[in-house]
Design a protein around this motif. Structure first.
Motif: not given
Length: 173
Positions: A32-39
């Motif tokens: 499983f991947d959980l990306y941390i992108n900019a809001s």
């Protein structure tokens, strides 16, 4: 504090094999991947008839009491243009009649000891009238300050300091 210091279990399979890899969390058990992108966030540059910029005082942390540009976060499935119109109506009771994209800058927004990454999209906005200006929501007060006289050390968020400094350099009254 970065989220990687708080998250260690995979939200999909529950394994304690969830680790941070540059910009995402990866579970070595279930992949499983959980990306941390900019809001996405929006900010408004609103001038009065005297060429003074409207600056808001932050009502809450982070950076409570410091100067800021009015604006806020973009909701899920909302455009940046609709978000700035909504935020300005919520915070200041003003109606935007036209807007023009100015610039964007990244920011690290620390809230409740967690670092969130934002991309602040800024618009030069014209409003219907300033007569109905009324502070609400996340704003405790507003000030109109001559663009060239704004003391950016009074601005709390780093991206907003950069945006206002950039606007000061480009502003011709």
């Amino acid at each position: 504090m970065h989220l990687k210091e708080h998250i260690s279990y995979c939200p999909k399979c529950g394994a304690k094999t969830f680790s941070f890899d540059k910009k995402r969390f990866v579970c070595s058990s279930c992949q499983f991947d959980l990306y941390i992108n900019a809001s996405a966030a929006v900010a408004a540059l609103i001038l009065n008839d005297n060429g003074e910029l409207l600056l808001a005082r932050r009502k809450f942390d982070p950076m409570k009491g410091t100067l800021d540009l009015p604006g806020g976060f973009v909701d899920v499935h909302e455009t940046a243009e609709n978000a700035i119109k909504r935020e300005i109506k919520e915070e200041l009771n003003l109606t935007i009649t036209s807007l023009e994209y100015f610039c964007s800058f990244p920011n690290t927004y620390t809230f409740r000891e967690n670092d969130y990454y934002t991309l602040d999209l800024t618009f030069i906005c014209k409003v219907e009238s300033l007569d109905d200006l009324n502070v609400n929501d996340d704003v405790s007060a507003v000030e109109f300050i001559e663009v060239k006289k704004i003391d950016t050390t009074e601005i709390g968020l780093s991206s907003i300091k950069t945006i206002v400094s950039t606007f000061q350099k480009s502003y011709k009254n």
